[in-house]
Every structure is written in C-alpha cells, then in structure tokens.
Design a protein around this motif. Structure first.
Motif, short mmCIF file in Angstrom:
data_model
loop_
_atom_site.label_atom_id
_atom_site.label_comp_id
_atom_site.label_asym_id
_atom_site.label_seq_id
_atom_site.Cartn_x
_atom_site.Cartn_y
_atom_site.Cartn_z
N ASP A 55 0.84 -1.20 0.00
CA ASP A 55 0.00 0.00 0.00
C ASP A 55 0.87 1.25 0.00
N ALA A 56 1.94 1.26 0.81
CA ALA A 56 2.85 2.41 0.85
C ALA A 56 3.53 2.62 -0.49
N ALA A 57 3.95 1.54 -1.14
CA ALA A 57 4.60 1.67 -2.45
C ALA A 57 3.63 2.23 -3.48
N MET A 58 2.37 1.78 -3.45
CA MET A 58 1.38 2.31 -4.39
C MET A 58 1.11 3.79 -4.11
N ALA A 59 1.04 4.17 -2.84
CA ALA A 59 0.84 5.58 -2.48
C ALA A 59 2.02 6.44 -2.94
N HIS A 60 3.24 5.94 -2.71
CA HIS A 60 4.43 6.68 -3.17
C HIS A 60 4.41 6.82 -4.70
N ALA A 61 3.98 5.79 -5.40
CA ALA A 61 3.88 5.87 -6.86
C ALA A 61 2.90 6.96 -7.27
N ALA A 62 1.76 7.00 -6.58
CA ALA A 62 0.76 8.03 -6.89
C ALA A 62 1.31 9.43 -6.62
N ILE A 63 1.96 9.61 -5.49
CA ILE A 63 2.52 10.92 -5.15
C ILE A 63 3.56 11.34 -6.19
N SER A 64 4.33 10.38 -6.70
CA SER A 64 5.33 10.72 -7.71
C SER A 64 4.68 11.20 -9.00
N ALA A 65 3.43 10.79 -9.24
CA ALA A 65 2.71 11.20 -10.45
C ALA A 65 1.91 12.48 -10.25
N GLY A 67 2.14 14.72 -7.35
CA GLY A 67 2.77 15.75 -6.54
C GLY A 67 2.39 15.62 -5.07
N ARG A 68 3.13 16.33 -4.25
CA ARG A 68 2.97 16.21 -2.79
C ARG A 68 1.82 17.04 -2.22
N GLU A 69 1.17 17.84 -3.03
CA GLU A 69 0.05 18.64 -2.54
C GLU A 69 -1.28 17.89 -2.60
N THR A 70 -1.23 16.65 -3.05
CA THR A 70 -2.40 15.79 -3.12
C THR A 70 -2.08 14.50 -2.38
N THR A 71 -3.06 14.02 -1.61
CA THR A 71 -2.88 12.80 -0.83
C THR A 71 -3.68 11.66 -1.46
#
Length: 143
Positions: A55-65, A67-71
C-alpha cells in the motif's frame, strides 16, 4: 501499558526500517527490513505488514505522479498472497495503471531479496488535496 520510548511514533516507524529506492514517473520501489517482531507461526511475516508495505509503495507511486500537494487515500485494496514473507530484506513496488482527476488505479507487489513475488495487490485511490486532509484531521482531533 504503553512504553513511549519503544512505541513507534510515525507510520513509517510502524512499518519498519525502510529505504525509498525509486519514486518517479508513477512508479515507486521501497526496501523494507522484515523483522521477527512482525512475525507469527515461526517466522512468517503477518499479512498486515505485507499489505502495508505494498500500500505504501502504491501511495508513493501516486505521489510521484500527482505531486505532494495531493494525498492518495486508499478506497479499496485487493491483495493475493503467493508465498510467506520471512525476516530479512523485502522489496515493495508500486505503479499507477490509470490516473484521472480524482481517482487513480494502482498495482503493486512484494518480492523477496531473490526476486520471488510474495504478494500482489491492486488498489483504487481517491486523490484528495493535502490541505483538506490536514484540515479534516485537525477537526477530528478537536472532537
């Protein structure tokens, strides 16, 4: 009784020792050190840790796409376990399959240090502005 000196203080501490290897272009790779305190049944890592790592890896992948202003908030996740995770190095990988304005679909897996796939997952993530997530959390703490 809770011992504040040994109790993890952050989500990342709860998931164990880790190192982000890659986080770019809708992909992420995170190495974790599975430890005996995460195990049951003579050295099998409890499934919640396996799920949390992917789950953390998928979340990090999403943030990389996005940006950090979206959770990225997990709406649902399906996981299949193929082999037990054991103490030692494990590698969680996540990637974005499809992204929209408010939702994205992610996939991920967990491998052992030899490259064997231990578990795979798919997830639907809701993309929420970070400011809203933080404001909602502050409001919940006041209740």
């Amino acid at each position: 009784m809770i011992d504040e000196t040994t109790t993890p203080r952050t989500l990342h501490e709860s998931l164990g020792q880790h190192r982000v290897v890659l986080m770019e272009g809708g992909r992420a790779v995170i190495e974790y050190m599975a430890a005996m305190h995460m195990c049951h049944s003579g050295g099998v890592v409890q499934g919640g840790f396996v799920s949390g790592w992917i789950d953390a890896a998928m979340a990090h992948a999403a943030i990389s796409a996005i940006g950090r202003e979206t959770t990225p908030m997990t709406l649902e996740m399906k996981i299949s376990f193929f082999a037990p995770a054991r103490p030692g190095l494990v590698i969680a990988e996540g990637w974005i399959e499809k992204q929209g304005k408010s939702t994205c679909f992610a996939e991920g897996l967990l491998k052992d240090d030899k490259g064997n796939v231990l578990a795979k997952a798919s997830s639907t993530l809701r993309l929420v502005p970070l400011a809203k997530v933080e404001a909602d959390a502050r409001a919940a703490l006041k209740r």
